[in-house]
Enzyme design. Structure first.
Site, PDB file in Angstrom:
ATOM      1  N   ASP A 291      -3.995   7.255   2.531  1.00  0.00           N
ATOM      2  CA  ASP A 291      -3.636   5.882   2.891  1.00  0.00           C
ATOM      3  C   ASP A 291      -4.678   5.334   3.867  1.00  0.00           C
ATOM      4  O   ASP A 291      -5.307   6.102   4.600  1.00  0.00           O
ATOM      5  CB  ASP A 291      -2.247   5.903   3.547  1.00  0.00           C
ATOM      6  CG  ASP A 291      -1.636   4.519   3.648  1.00  0.00           C
ATOM      7  OD1 ASP A 291      -2.141   3.591   2.985  1.00  0.00           O
ATOM      8  OD2 ASP A 291      -0.655   4.354   4.401  1.00  0.00           O
ATOM      9  N   GLU A 292      -4.843   4.013   3.918  1.00  0.00           N
ATOM     10  CA  GLU A 292      -5.766   3.345   4.862  1.00  0.00           C
ATOM     11  C   GLU A 292      -7.164   3.970   4.802  1.00  0.00           C
ATOM     12  O   GLU A 292      -7.757   4.322   5.828  1.00  0.00           O
ATOM     13  CB  GLU A 292      -5.205   3.433   6.303  1.00  0.00           C
ATOM     14  CG  GLU A 292      -3.822   2.856   6.489  1.00  0.00           C
ATOM     15  CD  GLU A 292      -3.766   1.330   6.460  1.00  0.00           C
ATOM     16  OE1 GLU A 292      -4.793   0.707   6.123  1.00  0.00           O
ATOM     17  OE2 GLU A 292      -2.702   0.767   6.746  1.00  0.00           O
TER      18      GLU A 292
ATOM     19  N   ARG B 252      -0.684 -11.072   9.567  1.00  0.00           N
ATOM     20  CA  ARG B 252       0.582 -10.541  10.105  1.00  0.00           C
ATOM     21  C   ARG B 252       1.698 -11.568   9.933  1.00  0.00           C
ATOM     22  O   ARG B 252       2.879 -11.231  10.012  1.00  0.00           O
ATOM     23  CB  ARG B 252       0.483 -10.208  11.618  1.00  0.00           C
ATOM     24  CG  ARG B 252      -0.528  -9.151  12.041  1.00  0.00           C
ATOM     25  CD  ARG B 252      -0.478  -7.898  11.227  1.00  0.00           C
ATOM     26  NE  ARG B 252      -1.414  -7.953  10.125  1.00  0.00           N
ATOM     27  CZ  ARG B 252      -1.369  -7.169   9.052  1.00  0.00           C
ATOM     28  NH1 ARG B 252      -0.402  -6.269   8.930  1.00  0.00           N
ATOM     29  NH2 ARG B 252      -2.261  -7.266   8.094  1.00  0.00           N
TER      30      ARG B 252
ATOM     31  N   GLN C 168      -9.665  -4.981   6.091  1.00  0.00           N
ATOM     32  CA  GLN C 168      -8.859  -4.628   7.262  1.00  0.00           C
ATOM     33  C   GLN C 168      -9.439  -3.438   8.032  1.00  0.00           C
ATOM     34  O   GLN C 168      -8.726  -2.760   8.763  1.00  0.00           O
ATOM     35  CB  GLN C 168      -7.418  -4.317   6.842  1.00  0.00           C
ATOM     36  CG  GLN C 168      -6.662  -5.528   6.344  1.00  0.00           C
ATOM     37  CD  GLN C 168      -5.186  -5.227   6.130  1.00  0.00           C
ATOM     38  OE1 GLN C 168      -4.414  -5.098   7.073  1.00  0.00           O
ATOM     39  NE2 GLN C 168      -4.792  -5.110   4.877  1.00  0.00           N
TER      40      GLN C 168
ATOM     41  N   LYS D 197       0.819  -1.222   0.000  1.00  0.00           N
ATOM     42  CA  LYS D 197       0.000   0.000   0.000  1.00  0.00           C
ATOM     43  C   LYS D 197       0.849   1.267   0.000  1.00  0.00           C
ATOM     44  O   LYS D 197       0.622   2.184  -0.780  1.00  0.00           O
ATOM     45  CB  LYS D 197      -0.918   0.021   1.232  1.00  0.00           C
ATOM     46  CG  LYS D 197      -2.113  -0.909   1.127  1.00  0.00           C
ATOM     47  CD  LYS D 197      -3.144  -0.613   2.186  1.00  0.00           C
ATOM     48  CE  LYS D 197      -2.743  -1.126   3.537  1.00  0.00           C
ATOM     49  NZ  LYS D 197      -2.714  -2.583   3.637  1.00  0.00           N
ATOM     50  N   THR D 198       1.830   1.317   0.908  1.00  0.00           N
ATOM     51  CA  THR D 198       2.648   2.529   1.036  1.00  0.00           C
ATOM     52  C   THR D 198       3.439   2.771  -0.248  1.00  0.00           C
ATOM     53  O   THR D 198       3.593   3.905  -0.692  1.00  0.00           O
ATOM     54  CB  THR D 198       3.612   2.409   2.241  1.00  0.00           C
ATOM     55  OG1 THR D 198       2.841   2.036   3.382  1.00  0.00           O
ATOM     56  CG2 THR D 198       4.308   3.718   2.523  1.00  0.00           C
TER      57      THR D 198
END
Length: 649
Positions: free
Chosen positions: A197-198, A584, A230, A11-12
């Site tokens: 983001d997010e 994770r 998420q 994503k980043t």
């Protein structure tokens, strides 16, 4: 563009490369590009990645920040429109609790009510509900009715202190943009490209800000990156449906899916995909990986929570004995902080070093809070919360009766506590002979406040700490010289931060530095940990992190999914939380539950979590079956022998 980026899909990287593309291929003015995320850590990582891609001359003027930092910058520029004076304070949640308690006139035993009222006001602000509207929404439930009653007075209190709370950093910019056409037009021209983001974690206030800033361009400059699977923050106002709403608000929206995961082995992803399919999902996606299938996921059943902790820690030791992996490769995740106690006990017994995420953060240490209270008060003498903490730290002969007289004067004269010291009305409540210490403090504070308008922040703070003899006072308050040294080191670390922030902009005044640090403290609840330790943390705290070997404990009904979520019909969010935990893990995953657990002093039977029934059986193996494998028992025995040697070491 909406980029639906699954766990571990980069994503980043999407946002950083898009920024680089806008700057280099499209020659966009960096001052017109704003990238926002939710934590200071994520913003720092994004900045670092952009600077690795481009030299600093290309990024001059680019804004990469949290939503709250953007809101703070907005309010600093539009303070007049917000009814604020320059140098306003930012109240943290503890300050807000204090204000609510004062307004409710609640005693210390009413902690739960005070917290619920504060949370309700926070939720209303995040939903852009004003005090006027809240009065009609109060309802009959005790906390909601109380919140509706005090919300307006709460805002007045903040205004009197020339302060805002964390939620105001989003609520007030929305109000200003709605009311003032010229300000709205100015910011819409400034923000041409907005990268978020997010996005699944945005609440109503954040979404409204995005929509307003890009309204003129029809959303043409928007890049939203998120993952509806998420979204785990509904309890603090996040609305995963904002991803869906984007399509109706911006009809030209292009949706791109990133489904390749670069983190986890195939079985882990297959398990995660299988579990999340039980949720209704507006955007269907399925994670896949080129890293190979990997080991089956182990499920451990234990008689009780002590035995569960023993088994999980023993499995960790056995694996480490076999693989010689460092401790930092392991994480144990759980639903609630209360679950960590028994795990800590077993790790300590086995001499395994660990870090408990969610422990006391840097900004919650008393010496840091003391110094910050002074800095807030010097920057903004109207800040009553800071005044109350600073006036008797160190003690300067101002007793409870003097403070009570000061509070009565402040209420009667409609001024701050610091202002009440110089009010003629103080004589009605406190004899002149008892005003000496207060007057002395007032002169000293006024002098510092004046110096803060011109002097460099660091020199001013060092002078202030010297004046009050703070290092000596810490030494007297500490249980040992080592503790005193550790506490003073925290103060020096804070001063180092002040120095680094002030150096980034030579023109920065104390008020700017104080607000920047306050916001860091509220958004970064943890110190960075790079040492070789096992990580213990909640599933919420694990979001955004990854570890080679992960254990998720407590897979029981009323723990995961949590009892409150079951009662409030929010099991889908709990399933997303479980999905976050699974993803994770990079190489191996262990799941566990207890058949009995101690609650309220008695041992109660537990029901295994419904999520265990949703696991794909082809990807799991039960520990009891493994126990019958002679090779496995030999490895367990070797691990236990190694543990015994460590204990005897």
């Amino acid at each position: 563009m909406l980029v639906l980026a699954g766990a571990g899909s980069g994503k980043t990287r999407v946002i950083t490369y898009k920024i680089a593309w806008l700057l280099t291929r499209n020659n966009i003015d960096p001052r017109q590009i704003y990238a926002v995320t939710f934590t200071n850590k994520a913003a720092r990582e994004m900045k670092q990645r952009v600077t690795e891609l481009l030299d600093s001359s290309r990024t001059q003027g680019l804004t990469i920040s949290t939503f709250h930092s953007l809101g703070m910058a907005f309010l600093r520029e539009e303070a007049n429109a917000a009814g604020l004076k320059s140098g306003f304070s930012i109240f943290d949640p503890a300050d807000s609790v204090y204000v609510v308690r004062e307004l409710l006139k609640a005693d210390l035993e009413d902690n739960q009510l005070v917290e619920r009222v504060r949370n309700q006001i926070s939720n209303w602000k995040n939903a852009l509900i004003s005090p006027n509207q809240a009065e009609h929404l109060g309802g009959t439930e005790t906390a909601s009715a109380a919140a509706a009653r005090v919300y307006r007075d709460y805002q007045r209190y903040l205004q009197a202190c020339n302060a805002v709370d964390l939620d105001d950093l989003l609520y007030l910019p929305n109000e200003i943009l709605r009311k003032f056409d010229t300000i709205r037009s100015k910011w819409q021209q400034r923000v041409q490209y907005l990268l978020v983001d997010e996005y699944q974690d945005t609440n109503a206030a954040q979404y409204a800000l995005v929509k307003t800033l890009l309204a003129n361009a029809g959303g043409a400059g928007l890049t939203a990156v998120g993952d509806d699977d998420q979204s785990i923050y509904a309890w603090r106002g996040a609305q995963p449906e904002n991803l869906v709403t984007l399509q109706s608000d911006f009809p030209a929206l292009e949706v791109v899916k990133l489904e390749q995961n670069y983190r986890s082995m195939g079985r882990i992803l297959a398990l995660a995909n299988h579990v999340i399919q039980n949720n209704p999902r507006p955007f269907d996606k399925s994670l896949w990986s080129e890293l190979g299938l990997g080991d089956k996921i182990t499920v451990i059943a234990a008689e009780n929570e002590e035995r569960e902790a023993e088994k999980v820690v023993a499995a960790l030791m056995q694996h480490r004995f076999q693989s010689q992996s460092p401790y930092q490769d392991y994480a144990i995740l759980y639903r609630g902080n209360h679950q960590s106690r028994v795990l800590e006990q077993k790790l300590r017994e086995m001499r395994i070093p660990y870090f408990l995420s969610g422990g006391l953060s840097f900004f919650e240490r008393s010496e840091v809070k003391d110094v910050m209270a002074y800095l807030r008060l010097v920057a903004n003498p109207l800040d009553d919360n800071a005044f109350v903490r600073a006036i008797n730290t160190p003690r300067r002969g101002v007793g409870a009766s003097s403070l009570e007289a000061l509070a009565k004067t402040a209420r009667g004269s409609d001024c701050s506590l610091a202002g009440a010291i110089d009010s003629p009305d103080l004589h009605n409540h406190l004899s002149p002979s008892r005003q000496g210490a207060l007057k002395q403090f007032s002169y000293w504070l006024a002098d510092l406040h004046e110096r803060a308008q011109t002097e460099p922040p660091l020199a001013l703070i060092e002078s202030m700490l010297d004046d009050i003899g703070y290092q000596d006072w810490i030494a007297k308050q500490s249980a040992s010289p080592e503790q005193a040294e550790s506490r003073w080191k925290n103060v020096k670390d804070l001063l180092a931060w002040v120095k680094s922030i002030a150096e980034k902009d030579d023109a920065r005044l104390l008020a700017d530095v104080v607000n920047t640090i306050s916001l860091m403290g509220m958004l970064d609840k943890e110190e960075e940990q790079d040492t070789n330790v096992v990580s213990l943390m909640t599933l919420h705290a694990s979001k955004g992190l990854e570890f080679p070997y992960v254990s998720i404990v407590g897979l029981e009904e009323e723990i995961l999914p949590h009892r409150n979520s079951i009662e409030e019909d929010m099991v889908e969010e709990e399933r997303r939380l479980f999905y976050v935990g699974i993803t994770r893990a990079r190489r191996q995953l262990t799941l566990s539950y207890a058949n009995q657990r101690k609650r309220y002093g008695e041992q109660l039977d537990c029901t295994p979590s419904r999520f265990l029934d949703e696991l794909d059986p082809q990807h799991i193996v039960w520990e009891e079956k493994l126990a019958k494998d002679p090779e496995y028992t030999q490895e367990v025995g070797a691990a236990h022998l190694a543990a015994m040697r460590a204990l005897l070491g």
